[in-house]
Enzyme design. Structure first.
Site, short mmCIF file in Angstrom:
data_model
loop_
_atom_site.label_atom_id
_atom_site.label_comp_id
_atom_site.label_asym_id
_atom_site.label_seq_id
_atom_site.Cartn_x
_atom_site.Cartn_y
_atom_site.Cartn_z
N HIS A 25 40.99 2.18 1.29
CA HIS A 25 39.58 2.01 1.68
C HIS A 25 39.26 3.08 2.71
CE1 HIS A 25 35.89 0.27 3.37
NE2 HIS A 25 36.40 0.62 4.54
N GLU A 65 33.65 -1.29 11.42
CA GLU A 65 34.92 -1.65 10.79
C GLU A 65 36.09 -1.46 11.76
OE1 GLU A 65 33.33 -0.52 6.29
OE2 GLU A 65 35.00 0.62 7.12
N ASN A 83 42.93 0.39 -5.95
CA ASN A 83 42.77 1.85 -5.83
C ASN A 83 43.31 2.39 -4.50
OD1 ASN A 83 40.78 0.89 -4.18
ND2 ASN A 83 39.07 1.81 -5.31
N ARG A 90 43.57 8.59 -4.58
CA ARG A 90 43.37 7.68 -5.72
C ARG A 90 43.86 8.29 -7.03
NH1 ARG A 90 37.64 5.24 -3.46
NH2 ARG A 90 38.50 3.34 -2.52
N LYS A 146 45.84 -0.24 0.88
CA LYS A 146 45.65 -1.54 0.22
C LYS A 146 46.97 -2.12 -0.33
CE LYS A 146 40.79 -0.68 -1.02
NZ LYS A 146 39.78 -0.70 -2.12
N PHE A 175 32.62 -8.44 -9.00
CA PHE A 175 34.05 -8.27 -8.70
C PHE A 175 34.44 -8.81 -7.32
CE2 PHE A 175 31.92 -4.21 -7.60
CZ PHE A 175 32.25 -4.10 -6.25
N TYR A 212 34.27 -7.33 3.35
CA TYR A 212 33.59 -6.87 2.13
C TYR A 212 32.29 -7.63 1.88
CZ TYR A 212 37.29 -3.70 0.51
OH TYR A 212 38.16 -2.65 0.37
N ARG A 233 36.66 10.37 2.86
CA ARG A 233 36.11 10.02 1.54
C ARG A 233 36.53 11.06 0.51
NH1 ARG A 233 34.20 4.87 0.63
NH2 ARG A 233 33.52 5.85 -1.31
N THR A 254 36.05 6.09 -6.45
CA THR A 254 36.44 4.67 -6.50
C THR A 254 37.30 4.39 -7.73
OG1 THR A 254 34.35 4.13 -5.42
CG2 THR A 254 35.54 2.31 -6.46
P1 ADP Z 1 34.76 2.46 -2.30
O1 ADP Z 1 36.03 1.75 -1.90
O2 ADP Z 1 35.06 3.74 -3.04
O3 ADP Z 1 33.80 2.67 -1.15
P2 ADP Z 1 33.00 0.32 -3.20
O4 ADP Z 1 32.58 0.19 -1.77
O5 ADP Z 1 31.93 0.49 -4.23
O6 ADP Z 1 34.03 1.54 -3.38
O7 ADP Z 1 33.85 -0.94 -3.62
C1 ADP Z 1 34.76 -1.54 -2.72
C2 ADP Z 1 36.03 -1.85 -3.46
O8 ADP Z 1 35.77 -2.83 -4.47
C3 ADP Z 1 36.64 -0.68 -4.26
O9 ADP Z 1 37.40 0.21 -3.48
C4 ADP Z 1 37.48 -1.42 -5.28
O10 ADP Z 1 38.71 -1.90 -4.70
C5 ADP Z 1 36.57 -2.61 -5.60
N1 ADP Z 1 35.70 -2.33 -6.75
C6 ADP Z 1 34.61 -1.53 -6.77
N2 ADP Z 1 34.03 -1.51 -7.97
C7 ADP Z 1 34.77 -2.35 -8.76
C8 ADP Z 1 34.70 -2.77 -10.13
N3 ADP Z 1 33.73 -2.34 -10.93
N4 ADP Z 1 35.63 -3.64 -10.57
C9 ADP Z 1 36.62 -4.09 -9.76
N5 ADP Z 1 36.75 -3.74 -8.46
C10 ADP Z 1 35.84 -2.88 -7.96
MG MG Z 2 32.80 1.26 -0.02
#
Ligand code: ADP
Ligand code: MG
Length: 140
Positions: free
Chosen positions: A117, A128, A114, A104, A11, A59, A51, A87, A93
């Site tokens: 992805h 994807e 973070n 992370r 990212k 968010f 997304y 993962r 996350t």
């Molecule tokens: P992951 O990337 O671990 O699969 P998610 O799919 O839940 O997590 O979320 C996608 C992305 O959205 C996260 O990697 C992060 O960049 C962002 N994100 C998730 N939760 C939050 C939050 N509570 N506040 C801000 N950004 C968030």
């Molecule tokens: Mg995700």
């Protein structure tokens, strides 16, 4: 164990800090092979579509802004159980909850910024990967 492919993004927070190689070293150290990789600057439309599953989340708008704030590195990773393995090596996350040694935990700035992805299922990985790569760009 089945050889599998997953989709990964380094990212903008990580590319900005010149961490592409360090992230890749952790991925490779976990036994994942980078079988496709390119640096792109996502458009707003690409980020919104990618997304889309999160579009009702509070968010979402910030996330799209963040993901289009700088270059990213999109990747296809291959290995045994690549989806689950990636993962695991990514970590939680929220970096505050991420295990020691995970990408992370090592590199993330915040729950949003973070660093990486990773696809959450083999089905989503296939979708994807196809969104960002032509089959001819993936060399296993
Ligand atoms: P992951 O990337 O671990 O699969 P998610 O799919 O839940 O997590 O979320 C996608 C992305 O959205 C996260 O990697 C992060 O960049 C962002 N994100 C998730 N939760 C939050 C939050 N509570 N506040 C801000 N950004 C968030
Ligand atoms: Mg995700």
């Amino acid at each position: 164990m089945a050889t599998e492919r997953t989709f990964s993004i380094i990212k903008p927070d990580a590319t900005r800090r010149n961490l592409t190689g360090k992230v890749n070293a952790v991925l490779e150290g976990a036994g994942l092979r980078i079988v496709a990789q390119k640096r792109i600057w996502m458009t707003t439309q690409q980020a919104e579509t990618f997304y889309g599953v999160h579009k009702e989340r509070p968010f979402f708008r910030d996330l799209v802004t963040f993901m289009t704030s700088g270059p990213v590195v999109v990747q296809v990773l291959e290995g045994d159980n690549a989806v689950a393995k990636n993962r695991e090596v990514m970590g939680a996350t929220n970096p505050a909850n991420a295990a020691e040694g995970t990408i992370r935990k090592l590199f993330a700035e915040s729950i949003e910024a973070n660093s990486v992805h990773g696809s959450d299922s083999p089905e989503n990985a296939a979708t994807e990967i196809a969104y960002f790569f032509a089959g001819t760009e993936i060399v296993g």
